[in-house]
Scaffold this active site. Structure first.
Site, PDB file in Angstrom:
ATOM      1  N   PHE A 141       0.898  -1.253   0.226  1.00  0.00           N
ATOM      2  CA  PHE A 141       0.094   0.017  -0.045  1.00  0.00           C
ATOM      3  C   PHE A 141       0.862   1.396   0.111  1.00  0.00           C
ATOM      4  O   PHE A 141       1.660   1.544   0.844  1.00  0.00           O
ATOM      5  CB  PHE A 141      -0.991   0.107   1.105  1.00  0.00           C
ATOM      6  N   ASP A 226       9.393   2.844   1.831  1.00  0.00           N
ATOM      7  CA  ASP A 226       8.143   3.825   2.232  1.00  0.00           C
ATOM      8  C   ASP A 226       7.970   3.702   3.871  1.00  0.00           C
ATOM      9  O   ASP A 226       7.184   2.703   4.301  1.00  0.00           O
ATOM     10  CB  ASP A 226       7.098   3.429   1.542  1.00  0.00           C
ATOM     11  N   LYS A 255       2.588  10.934   7.252  1.00  0.00           N
ATOM     12  CA  LYS A 255       1.621  10.803   8.304  1.00  0.00           C
ATOM     13  C   LYS A 255       2.108  11.723   9.703  1.00  0.00           C
ATOM     14  O   LYS A 255       1.949  12.608   9.834  1.00  0.00           O
ATOM     15  CB  LYS A 255       1.379   9.233   8.422  1.00  0.00           C
TER      16      LYS A 255
HETATM   17  C1  LIG Z   1      -0.839   6.108   4.261  1.00  0.00           C
HETATM   18  C2  LIG Z   1       0.368   5.539   3.398  1.00  0.00           C
HETATM   19  C3  LIG Z   1       0.621   6.304   2.201  1.00  0.00           C
HETATM   20  C4  LIG Z   1      -0.234   7.213   1.514  1.00  0.00           C
HETATM   21  O1  LIG Z   1      -0.457   8.278   2.539  1.00  0.00           O
HETATM   22  P1  LIG Z   1      -1.496   9.360   2.180  1.00  0.00           P
HETATM   23  O2  LIG Z   1      -0.974  10.469   3.085  1.00  0.00           O
HETATM   24  O3  LIG Z   1      -2.730   8.758   2.452  1.00  0.00           O
HETATM   25  O4  LIG Z   1      -1.344   9.878   0.735  1.00  0.00           O
HETATM   26  C5  LIG Z   1       1.707   5.823   1.580  1.00  0.00           C
HETATM   27  N1  LIG Z   1       2.368   4.744   2.216  1.00  0.00           N
HETATM   28  C6  LIG Z   1       2.071   4.091   3.201  1.00  0.00           C
HETATM   29  C7  LIG Z   1       3.052   2.810   3.556  1.00  0.00           C
HETATM   30  C8  LIG Z   1       1.105   4.479   3.988  1.00  0.00           C
HETATM   31  O5  LIG Z   1       0.699   3.934   5.154  1.00  0.00           O
END
Ligand SMILES: *Cc1c(COP(=O)(O)O)cnc(C)c1O
Length: 401
Positions: A141, A226, A255
């Protein structure tokens, strides 16, 4: 209809149905607690998927935001502002890297990482035009943009949104052999979550991340981590990669970087890698704005002390010890995770993840299900141990026996 039902009906009537929230309407929040419009209190064991690592309305962060709001909030990058240099310098230092490219949401930062890797591939590695490939993992994700969903393996995320962006190879998470086979001379990057959050808080097999590090170094491929959800204290370290002694070429952050106040994201890497960009090639109106920088600077200062990481490690140990006792007790099949972050697989015979979430909600605990029967827990790192135990008691009441 109750006030709660009225508010939910109004939201349903006028919003696109891209979410299926639990039937609770929050009015206020503080620390690890939220209060709904009827005055009921709930313990927040989701914390905005780690966006609220420091809790709701953290005083230090609110004060930093308030002070900045009295000075200047937005300039656009057309002009310099006086918080930008410090933000980039201190975020780079926190990451042990050199250069920062600020954006807003996690998905934008992932897009930025993909663009960076491609341009690095063409201009530094020497990949022929239009041939760059990025290797990603199944069940990933990384966000919701058209390009990012192009390399998702979740049909719900992808279906009916094509045509898809080419240039990605998907290999099973944790499978080094598959990754090695997927690599060619045109591979510019491997993009991975060091722990897969949405997939159910999946921790890869020990040794996987170091092996990916080794392989990417050998093949002159960028290792992009990520850490939007796993980073900034959640797992008991500043970055989840640290548990395996791995330093990637690029961190993707988001985040918690915005302190639960506003979206702040960034790509952090070396001068060489982020140095591929020239003015005009990438940007964002809001990226690196003064308010975002002021809040993120406070987040970075808080993380520099190590206290939140230590707290996540300590409380995480407690959390996993307690959850471990539920595993195999009938209603819980397995528990995984690291630090203050856990995925709990509920026996599907007992109910879907959503049904379990609803039962927990009725007992004053808010969590989110993922992939059918998994509940994930990511309490704010500032949660009190007694509050966590209170939540665990409710989990036991619903899932024990
Ligand atoms: C939440 C998340 C995203 C996307 O972040 P948004 O601020 O919702 O666009 C990307 N990578 C990971 C691992 C995430 O948990």
């Amino acid at each position: 209809m109750t006030a709660t039902e009225d508010l939910i009906a109004a939201a349903d009537a006028h919003s696109a149905h891209t979410y299926h929230p639990l039937p609770v309407v929050i009015a206020t929040a503080d620390g690890a607690w939220m209060t709904d419009v009827a005055g009921r209190r709930y313990l927040d064991l989701l914390a905005g998927y780690s966006a609220l690592n420091f809790g709701h309305r953290n005083r230090r962060l609110i004060e930093a935001a308030r002070a900045q709001m009295e000075r200047v909030t937005l300039t656009s990058r057309a002009f310099h502002h006086d918080r930008f240099g410090a933000f980039c310098e201190q975020l780079a230092a926190l990451c042990g890297m050199e250069t920062v490219l600020p954006m807003n949401t996690g998905a934008e930062a992932v897009e930025t990482a993909v663009k960076t890797a491609r341009k690095w591939g063409y201009t530094v590695k020497g990949v022929p035009a239009e041939m760059a490939k990025v290797v990603v993992a199944g069940n990933n994700f990384h966000g919701r943009t058209t390009t990012i969903i192009s390399f998702s393996t979740d049909p719900e995320t992808r279906a009916d949104f094509g045509p898809y962006t080419p240039g990605f190879e998907i290999v099973p998470y944790g499978d080094l052999t598959a990754m090695r086979s997927a690599m060619t001379e045109n591979t510019v990057a491997v993009l991975l979550e060091p722990i897969q959050g949405e997939a159910g808080v999946l921790v890869p097999p020990a040794g996987y991340l170091p092996a990916v590090r080794e392989l990417t170094r050998e093949r002159n491929v960028l290792f992009v981590a990520d850490e939007v959800q796993s980073g900034l204290g959640r797992t008991g370290r500043t970055f989840a990669c640290e548990h395996e002694g791995v330093v990637p070429d690029m961190y993707v952050l988001g985040k918690a970087l915005g302190g639960g106040l506003l979206p702040v994201s960034a790509v952090v890497s070396s001068r060489e890698v982020l140095g591929v960009f020239r003015p005009g090639e990438h940007g964002s109106t809001f990226g690196g704005n003064p308010l975002a920088c002021a809040v993120a600077l406070e987040v970075i200062a808080m993380l520099r002390t190590g206290e939140y990481q230590a707290r996540a490690a300590e409380l995480g140990e407690h959390l996993h010890r307690e959850l471990g006792q539920l595993a195999g007790a009938g209603r819980v099949r397995a528990v995984r995770g690291r630090g203050l972050w856990a995925g709990v697989d509920v026996n599907p015979a007992f109910g879907t993840g959503r049904e379990v979430s609803k039962k927990l909600m009725d007992r004053g605990v808010l969590v989110k299900d993922t992939h059918g029967s998994t509940i994930r827990l990511s309490p704010p790192l500032v949660i009190g141990e007694e509050d966590l135990d209170w939540g665990l008691d409710r989990l036991r009441a619903v899932l024990g026996g």
